[in-house]
Design a protein around this motif. Structure first.
Motif, PDB file in Angstrom:
ATOM      1  N   ASP A 156       0.828  -1.212   0.000  1.00  0.00           N
ATOM      2  CA  ASP A 156       0.000   0.000   0.000  1.00  0.00           C
ATOM      3  C   ASP A 156       0.860   1.260   0.000  1.00  0.00           C
ATOM      4  OD1 ASP A 156      -2.292  -1.539  -0.015  1.00  0.00           O
ATOM      5  OD2 ASP A 156      -2.615  -1.401   2.153  1.00  0.00           O
ATOM      6  N   ILE A 157       1.947   1.247   0.745  1.00  0.00           N
ATOM      7  CA  ILE A 157       2.836   2.409   0.815  1.00  0.00           C
ATOM      8  C   ILE A 157       3.450   2.692  -0.547  1.00  0.00           C
ATOM      9  CG2 ILE A 157       5.031   3.248   1.755  1.00  0.00           C
ATOM     10  CD1 ILE A 157       4.228   1.679   4.378  1.00  0.00           C
ATOM     11  N   PHE A 158       3.915   1.652  -1.226  1.00  0.00           N
ATOM     12  CA  PHE A 158       4.628   1.843  -2.489  1.00  0.00           C
ATOM     13  C   PHE A 158       3.742   1.705  -3.722  1.00  0.00           C
ATOM     14  CE2 PHE A 158       8.089   0.381   0.417  1.00  0.00           C
ATOM     15  CZ  PHE A 158       8.674   1.619   0.535  1.00  0.00           C
ATOM     16  N   GLY A 159       2.475   1.320  -3.545  1.00  0.00           N
ATOM     17  CA  GLY A 159       1.551   1.247  -4.670  1.00  0.00           C
ATOM     18  C   GLY A 159       1.892   0.176  -5.681  1.00  0.00           C
ATOM     19  N   VAL A 160       2.401  -0.955  -5.202  1.00  0.00           N
ATOM     20  CA  VAL A 160       2.693  -2.084  -6.087  1.00  0.00           C
ATOM     21  C   VAL A 160       1.989  -3.318  -5.529  1.00  0.00           C
ATOM     22  CG1 VAL A 160       4.897  -1.143  -6.873  1.00  0.00           C
ATOM     23  CG2 VAL A 160       4.853  -2.645  -4.902  1.00  0.00           C
ATOM     24  N   THR A 161       1.997  -4.386  -6.277  1.00  0.00           N
ATOM     25  CA  THR A 161       1.312  -5.603  -5.847  1.00  0.00           C
ATOM     26  C   THR A 161       2.059  -6.292  -4.708  1.00  0.00           C
ATOM     27  OG1 THR A 161       2.492  -7.028  -7.393  1.00  0.00           O
ATOM     28  CG2 THR A 161       0.440  -5.982  -8.199  1.00  0.00           C
ATOM     29  N   ALA A 162       1.333  -7.121  -3.980  1.00  0.00           N
ATOM     30  CA  ALA A 162       1.957  -7.918  -2.914  1.00  0.00           C
ATOM     31  C   ALA A 162       3.018  -8.844  -3.503  1.00  0.00           C
ATOM     32  CB  ALA A 162       0.892  -8.714  -2.166  1.00  0.00           C
ATOM     33  N   ALA A 163       2.762  -9.353  -4.704  1.00  0.00           N
ATOM     34  CA  ALA A 163       3.733 -10.240  -5.357  1.00  0.00           C
ATOM     35  C   ALA A 163       5.041  -9.498  -5.639  1.00  0.00           C
ATOM     36  CB  ALA A 163       3.156 -10.798  -6.647  1.00  0.00           C
ATOM     37  N   ALA A 164       4.929  -8.257  -6.106  1.00  0.00           N
ATOM     38  CA  ALA A 164       6.138  -7.471  -6.398  1.00  0.00           C
ATOM     39  C   ALA A 164       6.915  -7.191  -5.121  1.00  0.00           C
ATOM     40  CB  ALA A 164       5.766  -6.164  -7.091  1.00  0.00           C
TER      41      ALA A 164
END
Length: 113
Positions: free
Chosen positions: A61-69
């Motif tokens: 959520d902080i970095f705006g990427v997927t959990a997989a990434a």
């Protein structure tokens, strides 16, 4: 520009070749620099310094990427012994280790609000 030939003696050349042929400390440092050359991984390191332990769902959520990434970035940090994880219930928290190469990253970074 052309090279006009070797400027070092054969003995100097051999000494330098021997000196630089295999240097595990330099190889390891180069791998570390490659690891932190990714902006997300570098940001994760700075964040973990500040917050000490953070879970994947917060990082995504902080970095705006997927959990997989995020998981892939954390796996690389763990593989190089930069980060470690602790499971509490169903949540996995990540934190930094005391890896000596972390001292190569400045503690303070000025982030814009």
């Amino acid at each position: 520009m052309r090279c006009v030939g070797p400027t070092l003696s054969e003995k100097e050349m051999q000494n330098l070749q021997d000196q630089y042929s295999f240097h595990p400390e330099l190889e390891e440092r180069a791998e570390f620099y490659n690891l932190i050359s990714n902006p997300i991984r570098l940001k994760i390191i700075h964040l973990l310094r500040e917050k000490e332990a953070v879970c994947v769902c917060d990082l995504k959520d902080i970095f705006g990427v997927t959990a997989a990434a995020i998981s892939q970035h954390l796996a690389k940090l763990k593989a190089h012994r930069i980060a470690k994880s602790v499971k509490q219930g169903q949540t996995v928290f990540y934190s930094l280790t005391d890896h000596p190469f972390l001292s190569l990253i400045p503690e303070k970074v000025t982030l814009k609000n």
